[in-house]
Design an enzyme around this catalytic site. Structure first.
Site, PDB file in Angstrom:
ATOM      1  N   GLU A   1      88.999  17.897  60.439  1.00 44.95           N
ATOM      2  CA  GLU A   1      88.261  18.931  59.797  1.00 44.95           C
ATOM      3  C   GLU A   1      88.243  20.263  60.630  1.00 44.95           C
ATOM      4  O   GLU A   1      87.361  20.342  61.421  1.00 44.95           O
ATOM      5  CB  GLU A   1      86.937  18.426  59.582  1.00 44.95           C
ATOM      6  CG  GLU A   1      86.397  17.271  58.774  1.00 44.95           C
ATOM      7  CD  GLU A   1      85.206  17.284  58.255  1.00 44.95           C
ATOM      8  OE1 GLU A   1      85.191  17.324  57.005  1.00 44.95           O
ATOM      9  OE2 GLU A   1      84.006  17.586  58.883  1.00 44.95           O
TER      10      GLU A   1
ATOM     11  N   HIS B   1      80.602  15.088  63.986  1.00 50.48           N
ATOM     12  CA  HIS B   1      81.046  16.291  63.062  1.00 50.48           C
ATOM     13  C   HIS B   1      80.576  17.785  63.583  1.00 50.48           C
ATOM     14  O   HIS B   1      79.801  17.845  64.444  1.00 50.48           O
ATOM     15  CB  HIS B   1      79.941  16.278  61.997  1.00 50.48           C
ATOM     16  CG  HIS B   1      80.257  17.024  60.437  1.00 50.48           C
ATOM     17  ND1 HIS B   1      80.113  18.567  60.629  1.00 50.48           N
ATOM     18  CD2 HIS B   1      81.081  16.866  59.507  1.00 50.48           C
ATOM     19  CE1 HIS B   1      80.502  19.153  59.613  1.00 50.48           C
ATOM     20  NE2 HIS B   1      80.862  18.234  58.809  1.00 50.48           N
TER      21      HIS B   1
HETATM   22  P1  13P Z   1      82.917  21.496  53.037  1.00 51.17           P
HETATM   23  O1  13P Z   1      83.404  20.672  51.873  1.00 51.17           O
HETATM   24  O2  13P Z   1      81.576  21.948  52.261  1.00 51.17           O
HETATM   25  O3  13P Z   1      83.700  22.659  53.462  1.00 51.17           O
HETATM   26  O4  13P Z   1      82.420  20.514  54.152  1.00 51.17           O
HETATM   27  C1  13P Z   1      83.176  19.756  54.819  1.00 51.17           C
HETATM   28  C2  13P Z   1      82.730  18.937  55.829  1.00 51.17           C
HETATM   29  O5  13P Z   1      82.185  19.393  56.628  1.00 51.17           O
HETATM   30  C3  13P Z   1      82.575  17.458  55.425  1.00 51.17           C
HETATM   31  O6  13P Z   1      82.132  16.744  56.417  1.00 51.17           O
END
Ligand code: 13P
Length: 245
Positions: free
Chosen positions: A160, A91
């Site tokens: 992401e 992450h």
């Molecule tokens: P948010 O949905 O708070 O933007 O976070 C996304 C995330 O990092 C999920 O792993």
């Protein structure tokens, strides 16, 4: 039919009592949540309580794990410390805040692949990298740690973009499609059709009930990794309603 997965990364938002009260609300709404393809990722310290209170069949995962599975590693958590379905690795908050390199993430990924849990490998470019047109090369580098074959394991790649996390700034569908297509091409160059069948692509970054329907029209998306909106029961419920999982 397309089956969408909803992964709820609770990050460090919910303590034990808030986690339990979230689960009680899920239990009270059995018809909506039962047997849905939902994975909850509580804090490590709350996993036991979540499992004990959950009355419906949902998957549970870890937000991160150690690369080691046992031994003198103070403060760390082994993937084998509790029975879980899935584990997030790489992450951007781990990469940036905890300075985890590709090499550390590779070791953790291999540890998860050798366990009973399935990994969700997060990748994504920063705003600076995006603006310098480096997004695809950053993703390629983050994917370079993938193993040669998956030996039947399920793998999820969660795209992401760092600049979309917690910012409310969601990329256009065209942009997400371009990035996921590039990821998919890279995967096709690495894996057999059998392995490809076991790989899912998720999108994450500011997903909520107001944008989920629009995002669903990106056909390459198999699921969503949701942060803050997944830790608020009413917001989470609204997302589940809209996805019609
Ligand atoms: P948010 O949905 O708070 O933007 O976070 C996304 C995330 O990092 C999920 O792993």
């Amino acid at each position: 039919m397309r089956k969408i997965t909803l992964a709820a990364n609770w990050k460090m938002y919910l303590d034990e009592s808030n986690s339990i009260s979230f689960i009680h609300k899920l239990n009270a709404d059995k018809d909506l949540f039962s047997d849905k393809d939902i994975i909850l990722f509580p804090s490590h310290a709350c996993i036991r309580a979540v499992k004990d209170h959950l009355d419906i069949s949902l998957k549970i995962g870890m937000q991160d794990c150690d690369m080691h599975t046992q031994g003198a590693y103070t403060g760390s958590t082994s993937i084998n410390s509790i029975d879980i379905d899935s584990c997030i690795v790489g992450h951007s908050e781990r990469r940036i805040v905890y300075k985890e390199t590709n090499s550390i993430i590779s070791d953790k990924l291999n540890t998860i692949l050798s366990s009973n849990a399935n990994p969700i490998l997060c990748i994504g470019e920063t705003l600076k990298e995006k603006n310098e047109n480096l997004a695809i090369s950053v993703l390629d580098k983050q994917l370079s740690i993938l193993p040669q074959d998956l030996d039947g394991k399920q793998l999820t790649i969660a795209y992401e973009p760092v600049w979309a996390i917690g910012s409310g700034d969601v990329p256009s569908n065209e942009y997400i499609n371009e990035m996921l297509s590039s990821i998919k091409n890279r995967l096709k160059s690495l894996y057999s059709d059998t392995d490809l069948h076991n790989i899912k692509l998720f999108y994450g970054g500011s997903v909520d009930a107001s944008n989920i329907e629009e995002l669903l029209s990106v056909k390459l998306i198999d699921g969503f990794l949701v942060g803050s909106a997944s830790a608020n029961f009413e917001k989470f419920k609204e997302i589940v309603r809209k996805i019609k999982l």
